[in-house]
Write a protein that holds these residues in place. Structure first.
Motif, PDB file in Angstrom:
ATOM      1  N   GLU A  89       0.620  -1.379  -0.136  1.00 19.16           N
ATOM      2  CA  GLU A  89       0.166  -0.012   0.057  1.00 19.16           C
ATOM      3  C   GLU A  89       0.788   1.234  -0.212  1.00 19.16           C
ATOM      4  N   LEU A  90       1.953   1.295   0.805  1.00 14.74           N
ATOM      5  CA  LEU A  90       2.716   2.521   0.746  1.00 14.74           C
ATOM      6  C   LEU A  90       3.440   2.884  -0.472  1.00 14.74           C
ATOM      7  N   LEU A  91       3.995   1.894  -1.339  1.00 11.03           N
ATOM      8  CA  LEU A  91       4.472   2.053  -2.412  1.00 11.03           C
ATOM      9  C   LEU A  91       3.685   2.456  -3.374  1.00 11.03           C
ATOM     10  N   VAL A  92       2.472   1.754  -3.580  1.00  9.41           N
ATOM     11  CA  VAL A  92       1.514   2.083  -4.311  1.00  9.41           C
ATOM     12  C   VAL A  92       1.076   3.793  -4.293  1.00  9.41           C
ATOM     13  N   GLU A  93       0.830   4.198  -3.047  1.00  7.34           N
ATOM     14  CA  GLU A  93       0.448   5.391  -2.527  1.00  7.34           C
ATOM     15  C   GLU A  93       1.740   6.428  -3.176  1.00  7.34           C
ATOM     16  N   ARG A  94       2.964   5.932  -2.854  1.00  7.49           N
ATOM     17  CA  ARG A  94       3.998   6.824  -3.348  1.00  7.49           C
ATOM     18  C   ARG A  94       4.227   6.920  -4.818  1.00  7.49           C
ATOM     19  N   ALA A  95       3.847   5.757  -5.392  1.00  3.77           N
ATOM     20  CA  ALA A  95       3.872   5.657  -7.020  1.00  3.77           C
ATOM     21  C   ALA A  95       2.913   6.688  -7.660  1.00  3.77           C
ATOM     22  N   ILE A  96       1.717   6.481  -7.162  1.00  2.65           N
ATOM     23  CA  ILE A  96       0.581   7.446  -7.568  1.00  2.65           C
ATOM     24  C   ILE A  96       0.807   9.037  -7.294  1.00  2.65           C
ATOM     25  N   ALA A  97       1.559   9.323  -6.004  1.00 10.76           N
ATOM     26  CA  ALA A  97       2.004  10.676  -5.774  1.00 10.76           C
ATOM     27  C   ALA A  97       2.800  10.869  -6.687  1.00 10.76           C
ATOM     28  N   GLU A  98       3.722  10.267  -6.923  1.00 11.28           N
ATOM     29  CA  GLU A  98       4.949  10.414  -7.991  1.00 11.28           C
ATOM     30  C   GLU A  98       4.475  10.711  -9.368  1.00 11.28           C
ATOM     31  N   ILE A  99       3.477  10.174  -9.689  1.00 11.31           N
ATOM     32  CA  ILE A  99       2.782  10.453 -11.312  1.00 11.31           C
ATOM     33  C   ILE A  99       2.024  11.564 -11.190  1.00 11.31           C
ATOM     34  N   LEU A 100       1.344  11.838 -10.269  1.00 11.96           N
ATOM     35  CA  LEU A 100       0.569  13.197  -9.769  1.00 11.96           C
ATOM     36  C   LEU A 100       1.523  14.290 -10.147  1.00 11.96           C
ATOM     37  N   ARG A 101       2.637  14.192  -9.335  1.00 14.25           N
ATOM     38  CA  ARG A 101       3.566  15.313  -9.357  1.00 14.25           C
ATOM     39  C   ARG A 101       4.109  15.379 -10.860  1.00 14.25           C
ATOM     40  N   ALA A 102       4.529  14.461 -11.452  1.00 12.56           N
ATOM     41  CA  ALA A 102       5.057  14.609 -12.729  1.00 12.56           C
ATOM     42  C   ALA A 102       4.024  15.270 -13.774  1.00 12.56           C
ATOM     43  N   ALA A 103       2.818  14.825 -13.641  1.00 15.31           N
ATOM     44  CA  ALA A 103       1.712  15.175 -14.378  1.00 15.31           C
ATOM     45  C   ALA A 103       1.573  16.740 -14.273  1.00 15.31           C
ATOM     46  N   ARG A 104       1.596  17.150 -12.904  1.00 12.99           N
ATOM     47  CA  ARG A 104       1.432  18.605 -12.657  1.00 12.99           C
ATOM     48  C   ARG A 104       2.622  19.366 -12.962  1.00 12.99           C
ATOM     49  N   ALA A 105       3.697  19.008 -12.978  1.00 13.22           N
ATOM     50  CA  ALA A 105       4.955  19.689 -13.485  1.00 13.22           C
ATOM     51  C   ALA A 105       4.826  19.520 -15.075  1.00 13.22           C
ATOM     52  N   SER A 106       4.330  18.668 -15.635  1.00  5.04           N
ATOM     53  CA  SER A 106       4.131  18.769 -17.254  1.00  5.04           C
ATOM     54  C   SER A 106       3.135  19.938 -17.481  1.00  5.04           C
ATOM     55  N   ALA A 107       2.082  19.911 -16.848  1.00  8.46           N
ATOM     56  CA  ALA A 107       0.897  20.679 -17.170  1.00  8.46           C
ATOM     57  C   ALA A 107       1.468  22.053 -16.497  1.00  8.46           C
ATOM     58  N   GLY A 108       2.271  22.450 -15.717  1.00 16.25           N
ATOM     59  CA  GLY A 108       2.768  23.613 -15.334  1.00 16.25           C
ATOM     60  C   GLY A 108       1.898  24.179 -14.293  1.00 16.25           C
ATOM     61  N   THR A 109       1.008  23.367 -13.786  1.00 10.35           N
ATOM     62  CA  THR A 109       0.006  23.716 -12.724  1.00 10.35           C
ATOM     63  C   THR A 109      -0.314  22.704 -11.844  1.00 10.35           C
ATOM     64  N   ASP A 110      -0.747  22.980 -10.525  1.00 13.86           N
ATOM     65  CA  ASP A 110      -1.296  22.030  -9.591  1.00 13.86           C
ATOM     66  C   ASP A 110      -2.693  21.582  -9.703  1.00 13.86           C
ATOM     67  N   ASP A 111      -3.396  22.368 -10.634  1.00 10.82           N
ATOM     68  CA  ASP A 111      -4.662  22.227 -10.888  1.00 10.82           C
ATOM     69  C   ASP A 111      -4.962  21.098 -12.198  1.00 10.82           C
ATOM     70  N   VAL A 112      -4.655  19.826 -11.760  1.00 11.12           N
ATOM     71  CA  VAL A 112      -4.822  18.953 -12.702  1.00 11.12           C
ATOM     72  C   VAL A 112      -6.079  17.927 -12.053  1.00 11.12           C
ATOM     73  N   PRO A 113      -6.804  17.733 -12.843  1.00 15.35           N
ATOM     74  CA  PRO A 113      -8.095  17.046 -12.069  1.00 15.35           C
ATOM     75  C   PRO A 113      -7.562  15.676 -12.341  1.00 15.35           C
ATOM     76  N   VAL A 114      -8.024  14.968 -10.980  1.00 19.73           N
ATOM     77  CA  VAL A 114      -7.638  13.634 -10.873  1.00 19.73           C
ATOM     78  C   VAL A 114      -8.973  13.025 -10.565  1.00 19.73           C
ATOM     79  N   ASP A 115      -9.195  11.801 -11.427  1.00 22.97           N
ATOM     80  CA  ASP A 115     -10.569  10.898 -11.033  1.00 22.97           C
ATOM     81  C   ASP A 115      -9.923   9.565 -10.674  1.00 22.97           C
ATOM     82  N   HIS A 116     -10.344   9.074  -9.413  1.00 27.80           N
ATOM     83  CA  HIS A 116      -9.969   7.903  -8.864  1.00 27.80           C
ATOM     84  C   HIS A 116     -11.267   7.071  -8.834  1.00 27.80           C
ATOM     85  N   LEU A 117     -11.062   5.886  -9.585  1.00 35.33           N
ATOM     86  CA  LEU A 117     -12.286   4.922  -9.470  1.00 35.33           C
ATOM     87  C   LEU A 117     -11.649   3.405  -9.431  1.00 35.33           C
ATOM     88  N   ARG A 118     -12.545   2.544  -8.922  1.00 31.56           N
ATOM     89  CA  ARG A 118     -12.371   1.182  -8.994  1.00 31.56           C
ATOM     90  C   ARG A 118     -12.379   0.458 -10.306  1.00 31.56           C
TER      91      ARG A 118
END
Length: 196
Positions: free
Chosen positions: A14-43
């Protein structure tokens, strides 16, 4: 730098999964140049064709977005086909993150996503003593601390096997000692007494 559009988070720690998701979100925000990137979480097994199509359709405003599909290992045949189809044709600016334990009834999805070029993030359960020791060493390394075997052993003895608690103990020890982490510091902070 653009973020990869397709990610496979593989494993159940779980901890590693959370960290991997957080790292991808950081990269997506950096790529977009904004922290305002919508994130949808679904099963993954609960997502409908219409819902996924809407989430993964090209945006009129070419906005970045991240879609995280959890528990893909539990997805049924229809959901797997839907995820694979979506992964094959992601619109620009969309990042799809599929979280899969590596087991379950949807094992074939792992291979399908890899064939589609998914960037894989290994997050296997850390169950063996040697793996926990390696994890603790890596945590200290990430904090710019070189921990010897005595220090790692003392921490494992004091804290136990819970990965989240071990990670927390590593960062707390570094903060409490100003980086002077050794076996005595572990004993001092985790048992109240230091060896003399």
């Amino acid at each position: 730098m653009p973020v990869e559009p397709l990610h496979l988070i593989l494993g159940g720690e779980e901890l590693l999964v959370e960290r991997a998701i957080a790292e991808i979100l950081r990269a997506a925000r950096a790529s977009a140049g904004t922290d305002d990137v919508p994130v949808d979480h679904l099963r993954a097994g609960d997502v409908s064709t219409n819902e996924l199509a809407e989430l993964l359709s090209p945006s009129l405003f070419a906005d970045e977005r991240v879609v995280v599909l959890d528990a893909a290992d539990e997805a049924g045949k229809d959901a797997v086909a839907l995820i694979d189809s979506a992964a094959a044709d992601l619109p620009p600016g969309t990042v799809l993150v599929v979280v899969h334990s590596g087991g379950g009834r949807a094992k074939a999805l792992v291979g399908q996503l890899r064939e589609r070029g998914a960037q894989t993030h290994p997050c296997a359960k850390i169950a063996k003593a040697g793996e926990r020791a390696a994890f603790v060493r890596a945590e200290f390394r990430a904090l710019n601390i070189k921990a010897d075997d005595d220090t790692v052993g003392a921490l494992l003895d004091a804290v136990g096997s819970d990965i989240r608690e071990l990670a927390s103990a590593c960062s707390q020890l570094v903060a409490d000692t100003g980086g002077a982490v050794d076996a005595d510091a572990v004993r001092r902070y985790h048992s109240g007494k230091a060896e003399v």
